[in-house]
Design a protein around this motif. Sequence first.
Motif, PDB file in Angstrom:
ATOM      1  N   ALA A   1       0.837  -1.201   0.000  1.00 53.91           N
ATOM      2  CA  ALA A   1       0.000   0.000   0.000  1.00 53.91           C
ATOM      3  C   ALA A   1       0.871   1.251   0.000  1.00 53.91           C
ATOM      4  O   ALA A   1       2.004   1.225   0.489  1.00 53.91           O
ATOM      5  CB  ALA A   1      -0.914   0.003   1.235  1.00 53.91           C
ATOM      6  N   PRO A   2       0.358   2.363  -0.513  1.00 53.09           N
ATOM      7  CA  PRO A   2       1.133   3.600  -0.492  1.00 53.09           C
ATOM      8  C   PRO A   2       1.302   4.193   0.895  1.00 53.09           C
ATOM      9  O   PRO A   2       2.267   4.913   1.155  1.00 53.09           O
ATOM     10  CB  PRO A   2       0.328   4.542  -1.387  1.00 53.09           C
ATOM     11  CG  PRO A   2      -1.046   3.976  -1.422  1.00 53.09           C
ATOM     12  CD  PRO A   2      -0.897   2.497  -1.273  1.00 53.09           C
TER      13      PRO A   2
ATOM     14  N   ARG B   1       3.114   3.071  -6.393  1.00 57.58           N
ATOM     15  CA  ARG B   1       1.934   2.576  -5.690  1.00 57.58           C
ATOM     16  C   ARG B   1       2.207   2.139  -4.257  1.00 57.58           C
ATOM     17  O   ARG B   1       1.271   1.882  -3.515  1.00 57.58           O
ATOM     18  CB  ARG B   1       1.297   1.419  -6.462  1.00 57.58           C
ATOM     19  CG  ARG B   1       0.819   1.847  -7.847  1.00 57.58           C
ATOM     20  CD  ARG B   1       0.035   0.772  -8.552  1.00 57.58           C
ATOM     21  NE  ARG B   1      -0.540   1.287  -9.792  1.00 57.58           N
ATOM     22  CZ  ARG B   1      -1.710   1.910  -9.873  1.00 57.58           C
ATOM     23  NH1 ARG B   1      -2.435   2.083  -8.778  1.00 57.58           N
ATOM     24  NH2 ARG B   1      -2.152   2.360 -11.019  1.00 57.58           N
ATOM     25  N   THR B   2       3.458   2.024  -3.847  1.00 56.97           N
ATOM     26  CA  THR B   2       3.743   1.516  -2.502  1.00 56.97           C
ATOM     27  C   THR B   2       4.850   2.330  -1.840  1.00 56.97           C
ATOM     28  O   THR B   2       5.511   3.162  -2.466  1.00 56.97           O
ATOM     29  CB  THR B   2       4.169   0.037  -2.550  1.00 56.97           C
ATOM     30  OG1 THR B   2       5.407  -0.073  -3.258  1.00 56.97           O
ATOM     31  CG2 THR B   2       3.119  -0.832  -3.223  1.00 56.97           C
ATOM     32  N   ARG B   3       5.035   2.076  -0.533  1.00 55.81           N
ATOM     33  CA  ARG B   3       6.141   2.616   0.273  1.00 55.81           C
ATOM     34  C   ARG B   3       6.286   4.136   0.157  1.00 55.81           C
ATOM     35  O   ARG B   3       7.368   4.679  -0.052  1.00 55.81           O
ATOM     36  CB  ARG B   3       7.469   1.951  -0.110  1.00 55.81           C
ATOM     37  CG  ARG B   3       7.541   0.482   0.256  1.00 55.81           C
ATOM     38  CD  ARG B   3       8.929  -0.068   0.043  1.00 55.81           C
ATOM     39  NE  ARG B   3       9.855   0.469   1.043  1.00 55.81           N
ATOM     40  CZ  ARG B   3      10.014  -0.016   2.280  1.00 55.81           C
ATOM     41  NH1 ARG B   3       9.276  -1.037   2.691  1.00 55.81           N
ATOM     42  NH2 ARG B   3      10.887   0.517   3.092  1.00 55.81           N
TER      43      ARG B   3
ATOM     44  N   ARG C   1       0.328   7.702  -7.726  1.00 54.35           N
ATOM     45  CA  ARG C   1      -0.251   6.503  -8.355  1.00 54.35           C
ATOM     46  C   ARG C   1      -0.326   6.679  -9.864  1.00 54.35           C
ATOM     47  O   ARG C   1      -0.042   5.760 -10.638  1.00 54.35           O
ATOM     48  CB  ARG C   1      -1.651   6.238  -7.791  1.00 54.35           C
ATOM     49  CG  ARG C   1      -1.675   5.431  -6.503  1.00 54.35           C
ATOM     50  CD  ARG C   1      -3.091   5.255  -6.039  1.00 54.35           C
ATOM     51  NE  ARG C   1      -3.205   4.226  -5.015  1.00 54.35           N
ATOM     52  CZ  ARG C   1      -4.329   3.932  -4.370  1.00 54.35           C
ATOM     53  NH1 ARG C   1      -5.438   4.605  -4.645  1.00 54.35           N
ATOM     54  NH2 ARG C   1      -4.363   2.978  -3.474  1.00 54.35           N
ATOM     55  N   ARG C   2      -0.733   7.866 -10.275  1.00 54.76           N
ATOM     56  CA  ARG C   2      -0.840   8.118 -11.721  1.00 54.76           C
ATOM     57  C   ARG C   2       0.531   8.037 -12.391  1.00 54.76           C
ATOM     58  O   ARG C   2       0.629   7.739 -13.589  1.00 54.76           O
ATOM     59  CB  ARG C   2      -1.479   9.485 -11.957  1.00 54.76           C
ATOM     60  CG  ARG C   2      -2.970   9.532 -11.614  1.00 54.76           C
ATOM     61  CD  ARG C   2      -3.625  10.792 -12.109  1.00 54.76           C
ATOM     62  NE  ARG C   2      -3.157  11.977 -11.393  1.00 54.76           N
ATOM     63  CZ  ARG C   2      -3.730  12.442 -10.281  1.00 54.76           C
ATOM     64  NH1 ARG C   2      -4.787  11.814  -9.751  1.00 54.76           N
ATOM     65  NH2 ARG C   2      -3.261  13.528  -9.702  1.00 54.76           N
TER      66      ARG C   2
ATOM     67  N   ALA D   1      -9.169   6.405   2.450  1.00 58.94           N
ATOM     68  CA  ALA D   1      -9.927   5.196   2.106  1.00 58.94           C
ATOM     69  C   ALA D   1      -9.376   4.567   0.838  1.00 58.94           C
ATOM     70  O   ALA D   1      -9.220   5.229  -0.187  1.00 58.94           O
ATOM     71  CB  ALA D   1     -11.404   5.542   1.928  1.00 58.94           C
ATOM     72  N   GLY D   2      -9.044   3.288   0.913  1.00 54.37           N
ATOM     73  CA  GLY D   2      -8.500   2.575  -0.227  1.00 54.37           C
ATOM     74  C   GLY D   2      -7.047   2.870  -0.513  1.00 54.37           C
ATOM     75  O   GLY D   2      -6.491   2.347  -1.486  1.00 54.37           O
ATOM     76  N   ARG D   3      -6.429   3.695   0.336  1.00 55.80           N
ATOM     77  CA  ARG D   3      -5.040   4.088   0.102  1.00 55.80           C
ATOM     78  C   ARG D   3      -4.112   3.658   1.222  1.00 55.80           C
ATOM     79  O   ARG D   3      -2.888   3.758   1.083  1.00 55.80           O
ATOM     80  CB  ARG D   3      -4.953   5.608  -0.068  1.00 55.80           C
ATOM     81  CG  ARG D   3      -5.774   6.143  -1.233  1.00 55.80           C
ATOM     82  CD  ARG D   3      -5.934   7.651  -1.142  1.00 55.80           C
ATOM     83  NE  ARG D   3      -6.705   8.176  -2.270  1.00 55.80           N
ATOM     84  CZ  ARG D   3      -8.033   8.227  -2.298  1.00 55.80           C
ATOM     85  NH1 ARG D   3      -8.740   7.766  -1.258  1.00 55.80           N
ATOM     86  NH2 ARG D   3      -8.657   8.716  -3.344  1.00 55.80           N
TER      87      ARG D   3
END
Length: 390
Positions: free
Chosen positions: A17-18, A101-103, A96-97, A124-126
């Motif tokens: 997850a980001p 997407r992570t760390r 993300r764009r 939420a969702g992030r």
Amino acid sequence: MIERNHKHRIGRSLEEAPAVVLLGPRQIGKTTLAREIASESPGSVYLDLEDPADAALLSDPGRYLDLHAGSLLILDEVQRVPGLFQVLRGRIDARRREGHRTRQFLLLGSASTTLLNQSAESLAGRALYYELPGLDATEVGGRRDALWVRGGFPDAFTAASDAGSGRWRLALIRTYLEREIALFATRLPAETLRRFWTMLAHRQGGLLNASALAQSLGVSSPTVSRYVDLLVNLMLVRRLQPYFANVGKRLIKTPKIYIRDSGIVHSLLGLRTLEDVLSHPVAGPSWEGFVVENLLSAAPFGTDAWFYRTRAGAEIDLLLAPPDQRLRAIEIKRSSAPRTSKGFEIATGDLDVTERFVVYPGNREFPLSARTLAIPLEALMERLAYPDFV
């Protein structure tokens, strides 16, 4: 320094997850663990938002975050800057764009409900949420009784003596009463909360009886509920909910209350040594709470936990449903020669239980019946943990 099992879990979450929100009470070891993770992440940045100098760096948070794009940014006591979450959301979405997407962010906080409410909509969702418990029995090299007496706060456990550990815990209690709680309940008298906290220690593992507590304190039942909510928010108290099933019996519907750290229980009651604890009526309930916290520390993410009790006395101390949703029934005994109680036998017959265990303070596993295994705490913790989380 004690190697924490949870470091690997948090690292895995950062790869998924980001943002990871790391929750836990003050002094439980969040900052130490975060700094270890930072030391293994080249270019990472750590900010303590209680430090005015660090907080000033975020006077223009968007610009600062852009300056450190591509680095793991660790923000400690993030609940103190609630407006930051909207900015984090925008930066996460922008990255993300760009394919990142992570760390991105590791966010540390010491007030669970407050932080969850602040971040719920923005992240939420992030974000993944992870609660860091105190030291557990698998991390302390066979010093289970010392951990039980002193509790899981690292500085309390590693103190040079029981007396030193006790002084540290009393100082922590005083810090919460005089400083931390005022941040969330400015009109709450410290002495009243100290009395309430001590009452909970005497009633460790008992059903929450708000009216009885209110009468003893000279306050209303809703006020007692607010006190409980506050201590739950600070991750100092666990409210274990009852399990409901359509078994045709009258079920207890009131939650059980545990002070989550056994060392805090003992300090509130003036107990410093193992002998002090064993000679006190709280020994059994304290051991039960200690086992509950350790098992929940080891259980995989997404495990549900309850207790089960009927008004006729059938009872399961702890009922666990890991992600596979197969029920594990656990009875907790402070005895070197444990036996299952009649109430446990009846209760497990009421439910579709996959496995039955009796946790006791010994070191050997042995069957108590064809369906029930007596097991040391550490052995059951290892059974509960999924291999890829160990």
